[in-house]
Scaffold this motif. Structure first.
Motif, PDB file in Angstrom:
ATOM      1  N   GLY A 110       0.699  -1.243  -0.046  1.00 51.94           N
ATOM      2  CA  GLY A 110      -0.139  -0.049   0.138  1.00 51.94           C
ATOM      3  C   GLY A 110       1.151   1.172   0.154  1.00 51.94           C
ATOM      4  O   GLY A 110       1.682   1.664   0.644  1.00 51.94           O
ATOM      5  N   SER A 111       0.054   1.946  -0.882  1.00 47.66           N
ATOM      6  CA  SER A 111       1.510   3.428  -0.414  1.00 47.66           C
ATOM      7  C   SER A 111       0.938   4.321   0.346  1.00 47.66           C
ATOM      8  O   SER A 111      -0.301   3.990   1.725  1.00 47.66           O
ATOM      9  N   VAL A 112       1.591   4.697   1.214  1.00 47.91           N
ATOM     10  CA  VAL A 112       2.069   5.798   3.160  1.00 47.91           C
ATOM     11  C   VAL A 112       0.783   6.411   2.555  1.00 47.91           C
ATOM     12  O   VAL A 112       0.419   7.022   3.725  1.00 47.91           O
ATOM     13  N   TRP A 113       0.027   7.163   1.339  1.00 48.58           N
ATOM     14  CA  TRP A 113      -0.984   7.947   1.110  1.00 48.58           C
ATOM     15  C   TRP A 113      -2.379   6.998   1.459  1.00 48.58           C
ATOM     16  O   TRP A 113      -3.183   7.374   2.164  1.00 48.58           O
ATOM     17  N   ALA A 163       9.890  -2.230  -2.258  1.00 50.40           N
ATOM     18  CA  ALA A 163       9.403  -1.708  -3.849  1.00 50.40           C
ATOM     19  C   ALA A 163       8.111  -2.310  -3.688  1.00 50.40           C
ATOM     20  O   ALA A 163       7.088  -1.830  -4.384  1.00 50.40           O
ATOM     21  N   LEU A 164       7.511  -3.389  -2.803  1.00 49.73           N
ATOM     22  CA  LEU A 164       6.684  -3.952  -2.852  1.00 49.73           C
ATOM     23  C   LEU A 164       5.908  -3.801  -1.585  1.00 49.73           C
ATOM     24  O   LEU A 164       4.381  -4.389  -2.052  1.00 49.73           O
ATOM     25  N   ALA A 165       6.909  -4.312  -0.473  1.00 49.09           N
ATOM     26  CA  ALA A 165       5.999  -3.434   0.382  1.00 49.09           C
ATOM     27  C   ALA A 165       5.386  -2.632   1.061  1.00 49.09           C
ATOM     28  O   ALA A 165       6.055  -1.441   0.658  1.00 49.09           O
ATOM     29  N   GLY A 166       4.277  -2.463   2.262  1.00 49.63           N
ATOM     30  CA  GLY A 166       3.809  -0.757   2.504  1.00 49.63           C
ATOM     31  C   GLY A 166       4.998  -0.666   3.658  1.00 49.63           C
ATOM     32  O   GLY A 166       5.624  -1.010   4.042  1.00 49.63           O
TER      33      GLY A 166
END
Ligand SMILES: NC(=O)c1ccc[n+]([C@@H]2O[C@H](COP(=O)([O-])OP(=O)(O)OC[C@H]3O[C@@H](n4cnc5c(N)ncnc54)[C@H](O)[C@@H]3O)[C@@H](O)[C@H]2O)c1
Length: 262
Positions: A110-113, A163-166
């Protein structure tokens, strides 16, 4: 060789008279299952804890249908009370765990946002708080007996971000790396070693559930040219759990096909 020194070239490491007891969390599939198999194959009695009881029960039955050397326990590592009961049951059945493998984790992207605060808390509780709680639950008896091995599954994401992990997953694994050093310092003088293993791109159900294109791109950048196997992580953990690994503590072992070199 100097006569006043002990022979350090042979197998002078004492071997335990009774089989050691290992508790492996998240042992129902993937890396945890491979670790449980490997430790059992090396003669340890293995307790397989998982919140998905079916996988752990099936594997325990496969390892020892009589339930004398392999047992499954259904619990969520977030629930400290439930985990305390599991440790109590293992102790009553065999002995207190000599080896603890903190492997259970939520793999989360997931993106930080986009990561909600509740999701953040849940991932941190599963991946980091559980390591703190379980290590404290098991380390007291290890320390009293002056022998113990704690092995924590971290991740390349905890070293570099992922790259893959949140961000929540990466931060939890960075926390695991520093907890490893904190507990290693606390326990080093008491015969208890604490080490971390940091894999990347190991072919497990969790890895296969990630975005396939992103996973393929990551695997394409691995110098050894392929993804890792759970059994390869199992072999490293088995070494860290062994008698011979008594001089190794507070270390992080990268097992990532060369994608990150230090
Ligand atoms: N596979 C990889 O490429 C990779 C890379 C870096 C780190 N790791 C780490 O290795 C470990 C194992 O990963 P995997 O790929 O085998 O994962 P996986 O998701 O395939 O298996 C994890 C197991 O843990 C159990 N589990 C999850 N949350 C739990 C909870 N709260 N309580 C009890 N059991 C729980 C699951 O039911 C499952 O059986 C994890 O700590 C993971 O972060 C894996």
């Amino acid at each position: 060789m100097c006569p006043s020194l002990p022979d350090t070239t042979g197998s002078a490491v004492p071997v335990s008279a009774t089989p050691r007891v290992a508790l492996v969390t998240g042992a129902g599939q993937g890396i945890g299952a491979a670790i449980a198999k490997r430790l059992h194959g090396q003669g340890l009695r293995v307790a397989l804890l998982d919140k998905n009881g079916d996988g752990a029960a099936a594997l325990a039955g496969e390892l020892d249908p009589r339930g004398e050397t392999a047992l499954s326990f259904h619990a969520d590592v977030i629930d400290v009370g439930a985990v305390r009961n599991v440790v109590r049951d293992i102790t009553a059945t065999w002995n207190a765990p000599d080896v603890l493998v903190n492997n259970a984790a939520a793999t989360a992207a997931g993106s930080v946002w986009d990561i909600g605060l509740e999701e953040w808390d849940a991932v941190l509780a599963t991946n980091l708080r559980s390591v703190f709680a379980l290590t404290r639950l098991c380390a007291g008896e290890m320390r009293r007996r002056h022998w113990g091995r704690v092995i924590n599954l971290a991740s390349l994401a905890g070293q570099q971000g992922g790259a893959l992990a949140g961000a929540h997953y990466s931060a939890s694994k960075a926390g695991v790396l520093v907890l490893t050093k904190v507990f290693a310092s606390e326990l080093a003088a008491h015969g208890v070693t604490v080490n971390a293993v940091a894999p990347a791109a190991v072919l497990t159900p969790a890895a296969q559930a990630l975005d396939p294109e992103a996973l393929a791109r990551t695997v394409g950048t691995i110098p050894v040219g392929r993804a890792g196997l759970p059994s390869e992580v199992g072999g490293l953990v088995a070494y860290l759990a062994s008698e011979e690994a008594g001089y190794v503590t507070g270390a992080t072992f990268d097992i990532n096909g060369g994608i990150h070199m230090r």
